[in-house]
Design an enzyme around this catalytic site. Structure first.
Site, PDB file in Angstrom:
ATOM      1  N   LYS A   1       0.796  -1.235   0.000  1.00  0.00           N
ATOM      2  CA  LYS A   1       0.000   0.000   0.000  1.00  0.00           C
ATOM      3  C   LYS A   1       0.833   1.293   0.000  1.00  0.00           C
ATOM      4  O   LYS A   1       0.380   2.311  -0.507  1.00  0.00           O
ATOM      5  CB  LYS A   1      -0.941   0.012   1.200  1.00  0.00           C
ATOM      6  CG  LYS A   1      -2.116  -0.933   1.049  1.00  0.00           C
ATOM      7  CD  LYS A   1      -3.051  -0.752   2.220  1.00  0.00           C
ATOM      8  CE  LYS A   1      -4.309  -1.551   2.066  1.00  0.00           C
ATOM      9  NZ  LYS A   1      -5.321  -1.184   3.064  1.00  0.00           N
TER      10      LYS A   1
ATOM     11  N   ASP B   1     -10.418   3.850   1.802  1.00  0.00           N
ATOM     12  CA  ASP B   1     -10.686   3.540   3.216  1.00  0.00           C
ATOM     13  C   ASP B   1     -11.354   4.719   3.925  1.00  0.00           C
ATOM     14  O   ASP B   1     -12.219   4.532   4.782  1.00  0.00           O
ATOM     15  CB  ASP B   1      -9.383   3.203   3.960  1.00  0.00           C
ATOM     16  CG  ASP B   1      -8.885   1.813   3.618  1.00  0.00           C
ATOM     17  OD1 ASP B   1      -9.681   0.996   3.119  1.00  0.00           O
ATOM     18  OD2 ASP B   1      -7.688   1.547   3.841  1.00  0.00           O
TER      19      ASP B   1
END
Ligand code: ATR
Length: 280
Positions: free
Chosen positions: A70, A106
């Site tokens: 990520k 997110d």
């Protein structure tokens, strides 16, 4: 049916075989009649650059990025959204005419998951337990949603301080501070969010809610078990509360819309998530 025109989407990570994402996105493509398929790609850290270049060369349309890539993925993308830059992590890539655009869903996923609580986030005060990777997405979501005061506490206090400083650089107008758990208990909080992994084993809690002076609602980003000790205590105290299932669902829904520029079939995706969770 997979045919000559079928477009490819997928997720890269290592390990990857237990990913929820194929169960979430394939039924969504089918429901909207989109000729696409979503698969998993196991990519080791040393292959990340080659993999991303290869996926573009093969005209793969969209990718989810998971552990351990990520942060590393930043150096291989052509453009990054403000949200992903603020979080310092990318979980979704879109192929825009041969260029990767990096996004992080997110933050919006977490904020959308709060809707059942009916909170008004602008101007509110929120306490956050934890300062790890997941905490960054949650914190950026809260601050982008207009939270006025964000108090961060963490077992390793230094990490809370570093995160608070990082967030202050992006959100200068809003108050972000690192505090001890004892200090947090004295604050007036509209919402308390657990972003630590404490509770995932089912027997420990990152905080004792009865010690808090004033608390409006409690959320946990853990979705398994569905009722963590923290949420069980919230229920006992009559506090509105939510687990992390909604965040998991809405980060996927946001990714789907980011790729396809279409409204995701939420009912179908929620059903797919429920089925996936019931098998765990
Ligand atoms: P993630 O990406 O899931 O957020 P992480 O970056 O490793 O994972 O962060 C885990 C979070 O849970 C951190 O806030 C961690 O606290 P530390 O920074 O002190 O490690 C917190 N955490 C994990 N185990 C914990 C425990 N037993 N007690 C308190 N906090 C814990």
């Amino acid at each position: 049916m997979v045919q000559g025109t079928t477009q490819i989407y997928g997720v890269i990570g290592d390990p990857i075989s237990h990913s929820l994402s194929p169960s979430l996105h394939n039924p969504a493509f089918a429901a909207l009649g989109i000729d696409a398929v979503y698969v998993t790609f196991r990519v080791s850290p040393s292959s990340l650059e080659d993999a991303l270049r290869g996926l573009l060369a093969l005209n793969v349309q969209g990718i989810n990025v998971t552990v351990p890539h990520k942060s590393e993925v930043f150096q291989y993308v052509d453009e990054v959204t403000d949200t992903a830059r603020r979080i310092g992590a990318i979980n979704t890539l879109r192929n825009d005419s041969g260029h990767w655009i990096g996004e992080n869903t997110d933050a919006t996923g977490f904020i959308r998951s709060l809707e059942p609580l009916g909170l008004s986030l602008p101007g509110s005060s929120v306490g956050m337990l934890g300062a790890g990777g997941a905490a960054k997405g949650v914190a950026v979501g809260l601050l982008e949603a207009g939270v006025s005061r964000l108090f961060i506490t963490n077992r390793s206090y230094d990490r809370a301080t570093v995160l608070a400083e990082l967030l202050k650089a992006s959100f200068g107008q809003q108050s972000v501070s690192a505090v001890s758990l004892e200090e947090l208990e004295k604050k007036e909080l509209n919402l308390l969010v657990n972003t630590t992994t404490v509770g995932s084993e089912g027997h420990s809690s990152p905080a004792k809610l009865s010690r808090f002076d004033k608390l409006g609602a409690v959320t946990d980003i853990i979705y398994r078990p569905s009722r963590t000790p923290l949420l069980l205590e919230a229920e006992k105290l009559g506090l509105p509360n939510l687990n992390g299932g909604g965040m998991l669902l809405y980060q996927g829904i946001s990714a789907f819309s980011f790729w396809t520029r279409r409204t995701a079939p939420e009912i179908i995706m929620r059903k797919a998530l429920d089925e996936y969770l019931s098998k765990l």
